[in-house]
Design a protein around this motif. Sequence first.
Motif, PDB file in Angstrom:
ATOM      1  N   VAL A  64       0.877  -1.182   0.000  1.00 44.50           N
ATOM      2  CA  VAL A  64       0.000   0.000   0.000  1.00 44.50           C
ATOM      3  C   VAL A  64       0.905   1.220   0.000  1.00 44.50           C
ATOM      4  O   VAL A  64       1.616   1.486   0.973  1.00 44.50           O
ATOM      5  CB  VAL A  64      -0.926   0.007   1.234  1.00 44.50           C
ATOM      6  CG1 VAL A  64      -1.826   1.240   1.209  1.00 44.50           C
ATOM      7  CG2 VAL A  64      -1.757  -1.268   1.288  1.00 44.50           C
ATOM      8  N   ARG A  65       0.880   1.974  -1.103  1.00 45.55           N
ATOM      9  CA  ARG A  65       1.790   3.104  -1.236  1.00 45.55           C
ATOM     10  C   ARG A  65       1.165   4.428  -0.782  1.00 45.55           C
ATOM     11  O   ARG A  65       1.865   5.313  -0.291  1.00 45.55           O
ATOM     12  CB  ARG A  65       2.250   3.225  -2.692  1.00 45.55           C
ATOM     13  CG  ARG A  65       3.104   2.049  -3.176  1.00 45.55           C
ATOM     14  CD  ARG A  65       4.506   2.144  -2.663  1.00 45.55           C
ATOM     15  NE  ARG A  65       5.190   3.303  -3.220  1.00 45.55           N
ATOM     16  CZ  ARG A  65       5.820   3.297  -4.401  1.00 45.55           C
ATOM     17  NH1 ARG A  65       5.868   2.183  -5.125  1.00 45.55           N
ATOM     18  NH2 ARG A  65       6.421   4.382  -4.824  1.00 45.55           N
ATOM     19  N   ALA A  66      -0.140   4.576  -0.966  1.00 46.07           N
ATOM     20  CA  ALA A  66      -0.796   5.824  -0.544  1.00 46.07           C
ATOM     21  C   ALA A  66      -2.294   5.603  -0.482  1.00 46.07           C
ATOM     22  O   ALA A  66      -2.870   4.907  -1.318  1.00 46.07           O
ATOM     23  CB  ALA A  66      -0.477   6.961  -1.503  1.00 46.07           C
ATOM     24  N   PHE A 108     -10.487   9.283  -1.915  1.00 39.92           N
ATOM     25  CA  PHE A 108     -11.347   8.413  -2.720  1.00 39.92           C
ATOM     26  C   PHE A 108     -10.617   7.220  -3.323  1.00 39.92           C
ATOM     27  O   PHE A 108     -11.262   6.301  -3.826  1.00 39.92           O
ATOM     28  CB  PHE A 108     -11.990   9.214  -3.861  1.00 39.92           C
ATOM     29  CG  PHE A 108     -12.829  10.364  -3.398  1.00 39.92           C
ATOM     30  CD1 PHE A 108     -13.971  10.153  -2.639  1.00 39.92           C
ATOM     31  CD2 PHE A 108     -12.483  11.662  -3.722  1.00 39.92           C
ATOM     32  CE1 PHE A 108     -14.750  11.216  -2.207  1.00 39.92           C
ATOM     33  CE2 PHE A 108     -13.260  12.736  -3.302  1.00 39.92           C
ATOM     34  CZ  PHE A 108     -14.392  12.514  -2.538  1.00 39.92           C
ATOM     35  N   ALA A 109      -9.285   7.234  -3.336  1.00 42.08           N
ATOM     36  CA  ALA A 109      -8.531   6.159  -3.983  1.00 42.08           C
ATOM     37  C   ALA A 109      -7.288   5.814  -3.184  1.00 42.08           C
ATOM     38  O   ALA A 109      -6.734   6.642  -2.458  1.00 42.08           O
ATOM     39  CB  ALA A 109      -8.129   6.566  -5.401  1.00 42.08           C
ATOM     40  N   ALA A 110      -6.859   4.552  -3.325  1.00 40.67           N
ATOM     41  CA  ALA A 110      -5.604   4.090  -2.739  1.00 40.67           C
ATOM     42  C   ALA A 110      -4.750   3.505  -3.852  1.00 40.67           C
ATOM     43  O   ALA A 110      -5.260   2.773  -4.709  1.00 40.67           O
ATOM     44  CB  ALA A 110      -5.863   3.043  -1.666  1.00 40.67           C
ATOM     45  N   VAL A 111      -3.466   3.837  -3.866  1.00 42.03           N
ATOM     46  CA  VAL A 111      -2.533   3.245  -4.820  1.00 42.03           C
ATOM     47  C   VAL A 111      -1.837   2.071  -4.140  1.00 42.03           C
ATOM     48  O   VAL A 111      -1.186   2.237  -3.097  1.00 42.03           O
ATOM     49  CB  VAL A 111      -1.504   4.275  -5.316  1.00 42.03           C
ATOM     50  CG1 VAL A 111      -0.404   3.587  -6.124  1.00 42.03           C
ATOM     51  CG2 VAL A 111      -2.184   5.341  -6.158  1.00 42.03           C
ATOM     52  N   VAL A 112      -2.000   0.903  -4.743  1.00 45.40           N
ATOM     53  CA  VAL A 112      -1.390  -0.329  -4.249  1.00 45.40           C
ATOM     54  C   VAL A 112      -0.544  -0.890  -5.383  1.00 45.40           C
ATOM     55  O   VAL A 112      -1.003  -0.962  -6.529  1.00 45.40           O
ATOM     56  CB  VAL A 112      -2.479  -1.335  -3.825  1.00 45.40           C
ATOM     57  CG1 VAL A 112      -1.855  -2.664  -3.431  1.00 45.40           C
ATOM     58  CG2 VAL A 112      -3.305  -0.773  -2.670  1.00 45.40           C
ATOM     59  N   VAL A 113       0.680  -1.295  -5.092  1.00 42.46           N
ATOM     60  CA  VAL A 113       1.621  -1.703  -6.142  1.00 42.46           C
ATOM     61  C   VAL A 113       2.107  -3.121  -5.884  1.00 42.46           C
ATOM     62  O   VAL A 113       2.519  -3.457  -4.766  1.00 42.46           O
ATOM     63  CB  VAL A 113       2.820  -0.733  -6.213  1.00 42.46           C
ATOM     64  CG1 VAL A 113       3.782  -1.148  -7.330  1.00 42.46           C
ATOM     65  CG2 VAL A 113       2.336   0.700  -6.448  1.00 42.46           C
ATOM     66  N   ASP A 114       2.056  -3.940  -6.917  1.00 38.17           N
ATOM     67  CA  ASP A 114       2.634  -5.283  -6.895  1.00 38.17           C
ATOM     68  C   ASP A 114       4.081  -5.165  -6.425  1.00 38.17           C
ATOM     69  O   ASP A 114       4.846  -4.341  -6.927  1.00 38.17           O
ATOM     70  CB  ASP A 114       2.565  -5.851  -8.325  1.00 38.17           C
ATOM     71  CG  ASP A 114       2.974  -7.314  -8.407  1.00 38.17           C
ATOM     72  OD1 ASP A 114       3.658  -7.801  -7.492  1.00 38.17           O
ATOM     73  OD2 ASP A 114       2.640  -7.952  -9.428  1.00 38.17           O
TER      74      ASP A 114
END
Length: 582
Positions: free
Chosen positions: A222-224, A228-234
């Motif tokens: 979980v990066r941020a 309304f949104a969350a950035v999640v990166v493999d």
Amino acid sequence: MSTFRFLFTLSFVPYLTSCAALEGEEDSAIQPPVECPAQLLEIQTGCNLASCGSGASNITYSTATISADLGSQWTIVSWAASEIADEDENTTLEYDSVSSNGLRGATATKQHKRTPVIHRQVHTPSRLEQLNFQRKLRSKPIVVENFRNPRVGTAIQGRTENIYPRESLFQSTACNSDGPKSCGASMLCVIEEGQTSGSCESRIQLKYKGTRSTAEELTATVRAVGEFAAVVVDEADNAQVSDDDVSELVRRFDEHIGPRLHQFFGMPKQNGKDRDGNGVVILFFTSKVSSEGQSVVGFFEPQDLEPSATNSESNVADILYLQPPSGQISLDNLSGTIAHEYQHLINFYAKVIIAESEQEELWLDEGLSTFAEDLVGYGDDAFRNVLAYLLNASDTSLTGYGLIHSSAAEADSFERRGAAYLLVRYWFERAGDTQFPDGPGEVTGAAGVQAIRSLVQSEDTGIDAFTASGVSWDKILEEFFSKVAIDGSEADCRPSFGFKEPETDSYTNLQRGLSLRQTIQLSTGESLELSGPQLVSLESKEVPFPINGAEFHKISVPTGYVGLSISGPSAVRASMRILSGI
């Protein structure tokens, strides 16, 4: 296949200037300006033949007389409307002309097109790869009953404890769907499906399937987490996605994309809660998306909203899958795709989960998502789709295969998306003059916004979503195809004959909206040349015709006059407009 007949007769019908047809009681929302010196001359259509409105299987819809005394060059817009036609249904028009001196005009058979006009700016390999992937993705069946009465919670699993002792993270790591943002800006609230509370997680495990036969388990960071949104990166791609890109995408979504789309389409929530209870849509960046095609930017997977009890490979979460930013995939590319796919998520949630209706019909769902791209000022693909439609306007159906495709998969084309986008834009502008003031996500004027929101936030789908307003489908197509024929020609300055002038979006500094006769500067630096719908000479017989589509013809009447009537099956409503040269 049904049969229409266009018959040129010698019966006389008077003419008048073109105010009546579009500015009657059903079109009171569109008023001509006080001063409008440029107004097209229009031949009045009616019907005074014995076959008019008869109970026979074939009826005459309207007749007219075109006189050379009024003008030598004319444009004819003809359309066929049906609210019950099958998606693969087309029909046939027969044309036969007789001039005032009794001489028959030349006739020729129009070739039935099976492939689109190839245009380097429309049917590029990268766009075709993305489109073909989307067709394949949607081939997976959806059982709408499986989505009924969902419980908040997710099948995503927390993996933070594998890195850090849980007690070292927070004094309390518990969270619930009433306060999912209590986890802060870098952790997600992960609530097990069917439970009311869960734990804050900075590392999660979820499934990736796409078009594969089985899902793959992936671990992600979980990066941020924004409003309304969350950035999640493999985790395999963490190094590729910079902190700056993460911050910029969250900012764009929270300030602009999310608020504007929520106003127009609604929020993907039921009783104030989203599917997984974490309060945000997950923007999941993984290079696995590139395995679907190097040019595939992203997608929404409806099955991720399905309970795990009926689909063990569902994440039971609000997720958009995206390629990480790269030299090929720009932030503007991603932003347009996010807006497009987020509309699909909102629409599915509204129709299937909240209204417990059917999934939106594909043609309208794609039209709304294409409109969403333009709405937030990232409309490059929307404008390319419009160009594709204009090149093949007389062969394209809004709802069906049209004349250039032969299957349901092929029917979801650039051409149909362009037509459906223009229909949605027409519907938005018809309702009222909504303004976009300077500032992220801001919109003023409720009528246009509500017109679009009503298409999404109701149990009606497809054509029914439009006619629920009380306006007939035939009237809608009359107004819409007339705009398509005339917009941007400067031959008529009345609003009812054109789309609203394009604007510069104050957030993106890119064009929003369009004229069908203009040069559009894309974010890539390329230019698109729009020249209105391609016109077809009216000199043929036994011509295939797309139901819920239109043909745009040109005709020359250098001397005398030509009588004209349009006939067809009683199950389909066909009509025409005859306008001085455009």
